[in-house]
Design a protein around this motif. Structure first.
Motif, PDB file in Angstrom:
ATOM      1  N   ALA A 147       4.346   4.975   7.787  1.00 18.12           N
ATOM      2  CA  ALA A 147       3.726   4.042   6.842  1.00 18.12           C
ATOM      3  C   ALA A 147       3.787   4.573   5.409  1.00 18.12           C
ATOM      4  O   ALA A 147       3.799   3.790   4.450  1.00 18.12           O
ATOM      5  CB  ALA A 147       2.283   3.751   7.244  1.00 18.12           C
ATOM      6  N   LEU A 148       3.855   5.892   5.251  1.00 23.57           N
ATOM      7  CA  LEU A 148       3.985   6.479   3.914  1.00 23.57           C
ATOM      8  C   LEU A 148       5.272   6.031   3.226  1.00 23.57           C
ATOM      9  O   LEU A 148       5.357   6.071   1.997  1.00 23.57           O
ATOM     10  CB  LEU A 148       3.949   8.007   3.991  1.00 23.57           C
ATOM     11  CG  LEU A 148       2.583   8.646   4.122  1.00 23.57           C
ATOM     12  CD1 LEU A 148       2.717  10.122   4.477  1.00 23.57           C
ATOM     13  CD2 LEU A 148       1.768   8.468   2.850  1.00 23.57           C
ATOM     14  N   ASN A 149       6.269   5.623   4.004  1.00 27.09           N
ATOM     15  CA  ASN A 149       7.506   5.122   3.404  1.00 27.09           C
ATOM     16  C   ASN A 149       7.251   3.854   2.601  1.00 27.09           C
ATOM     17  O   ASN A 149       8.005   3.538   1.678  1.00 27.09           O
ATOM     18  CB  ASN A 149       8.577   4.874   4.470  1.00 27.09           C
ATOM     19  CG  ASN A 149       9.051   6.173   5.086  1.00 27.09           C
ATOM     20  OD1 ASN A 149       9.119   7.207   4.423  1.00 27.09           O
ATOM     21  ND2 ASN A 149       9.351   6.137   6.366  1.00 27.09           N
ATOM     22  N   ASP A 150       6.197   3.116   2.956  1.00 24.59           N
ATOM     23  CA  ASP A 150       5.811   1.930   2.188  1.00 24.59           C
ATOM     24  C   ASP A 150       4.925   2.325   1.005  1.00 24.59           C
ATOM     25  O   ASP A 150       5.209   1.967  -0.123  1.00 24.59           O
ATOM     26  CB  ASP A 150       5.089   0.919   3.076  1.00 24.59           C
ATOM     27  CG  ASP A 150       5.999   0.321   4.135  1.00 24.59           C
ATOM     28  OD1 ASP A 150       7.203   0.156   3.862  1.00 24.59           O
ATOM     29  OD2 ASP A 150       5.501   0.041   5.235  1.00 24.59           O
ATOM     30  N   SER A 151       3.853   3.061   1.297  1.00 24.75           N
ATOM     31  CA  SER A 151       2.937   3.474   0.229  1.00 24.75           C
ATOM     32  C   SER A 151       1.805   4.319   0.799  1.00 24.75           C
ATOM     33  O   SER A 151       1.586   4.339   2.012  1.00 24.75           O
ATOM     34  CB  SER A 151       2.342   2.259  -0.484  1.00 24.75           C
ATOM     35  OG  SER A 151       1.480   1.555   0.394  1.00 24.75           O
ATOM     36  N   LEU A 152       1.084   4.980  -0.102  1.00 26.12           N
ATOM     37  CA  LEU A 152      -0.130   5.693   0.306  1.00 26.12           C
ATOM     38  C   LEU A 152      -1.129   4.717   0.912  1.00 26.12           C
ATOM     39  O   LEU A 152      -1.776   5.019   1.915  1.00 26.12           O
ATOM     40  CB  LEU A 152      -0.770   6.400  -0.892  1.00 26.12           C
ATOM     41  CG  LEU A 152      -0.106   7.670  -1.401  1.00 26.12           C
ATOM     42  CD1 LEU A 152      -0.696   8.066  -2.751  1.00 26.12           C
ATOM     43  CD2 LEU A 152      -0.251   8.803  -0.403  1.00 26.12           C
ATOM     44  N   ASP A 153      -1.257   3.539   0.310  1.00 22.09           N
ATOM     45  CA  ASP A 153      -2.211   2.558   0.806  1.00 22.09           C
ATOM     46  C   ASP A 153      -1.849   2.047   2.198  1.00 22.09           C
ATOM     47  O   ASP A 153      -2.743   1.803   3.015  1.00 22.09           O
ATOM     48  CB  ASP A 153      -2.351   1.384  -0.168  1.00 22.09           C
ATOM     49  CG  ASP A 153      -3.180   1.743  -1.395  1.00 22.09           C
ATOM     50  OD1 ASP A 153      -3.831   2.813  -1.393  1.00 22.09           O
ATOM     51  OD2 ASP A 153      -3.187   0.953  -2.355  1.00 22.09           O
ATOM     52  N   ALA A 154      -0.565   1.885   2.477  1.00 17.62           N
ATOM     53  CA  ALA A 154      -0.153   1.453   3.820  1.00 17.62           C
ATOM     54  C   ALA A 154      -0.556   2.506   4.855  1.00 17.62           C
ATOM     55  O   ALA A 154      -1.024   2.170   5.949  1.00 17.62           O
ATOM     56  CB  ALA A 154       1.351   1.194   3.861  1.00 17.62           C
TER      57      ALA A 154
END
Length: 187
Positions: A147-154
């Protein structure tokens, strides 16, 4: 900072279990990697990850004594005694290690429960605590790392989904802060 890294390492080794010290090293390493990836200060992140659990192995009497004498905790922080080490850890970081950097102290304070509108640095420490690979099981961490590949928030959103599911499955109380944070991450 008043204390040297050598002093802090010796203090952590004397005051944490071997597994908790290993977890702290893993969190420090992961925090450095996340900071490099997302544009935060890697050495500051490493240091914060190293000391984030400094209060984890205090007994309940010591923890409660520090809370009553020195801290004004929010309702969400009082929800679970398992999370009290975070604000107590921020207190110890300041009093024992001489940490004055509010960003470090806040990241330590919120590394268990989190809060709405965490800073990037707080998110990095929060996630590093969950994702470090020295003591955390890979099967839980891998989807969050992806999910970090999308963003910290993801990645945060997935952490909160997992936390809420786990608390429901175990029929434990869910503090309102956890629900508020989850809702704030839904876009």
């Amino acid at each position: 900072m008043v204390s040297t890294l050598e002093y802090i390492n010796n203090w952590l080794k004397a005051n944490l279990s071997e597994e908790r010290y290993e977890h702290s090293l893993g969190t420090a390493e992961c925090a450095r990697e996340l900071a490099e990836r997302f544009g935060a200060d890697p050495e500051k992140a490493y240091f914060t990850g190293l000391i984030h659990d400094c209060a984890k192995n205090l007994n309940k009497t010591e923890t409660d004594s520090i809370i009553k004498a020195h801290l004004n905790l929010e309702e969400g922080e009082l929800c679970s005694p398992k999370t009290h080490h975070a604000p107590v850890g921020a207190y110890i970081a300041k009093k024992e290690f001489g940490v004055e950097d509010e960003e470090i102290l806040s990241a330590i304070r919120w590394h268990t429960i989190g809060k709405v509108n965490m800073t990037m640095f707080e998110k990095i420490i929060f996630l590093a605590d969950k994702l470090e690979n020295r003591t955390r099981p890979c099967e839980i961490c891998e989807p969050i790392r992806e999910a970090l590949n999308d963003s910290l928030d993801a990645a945060l959103l997935l952490c909160y989904k997992n936390t809420i599911k786990s608390l429901v499955d175990r029929e434990l109380r869910i503090c309102t802060a956890t629900i508020d944070i989850y809702n704030s991450l839904i876009v």
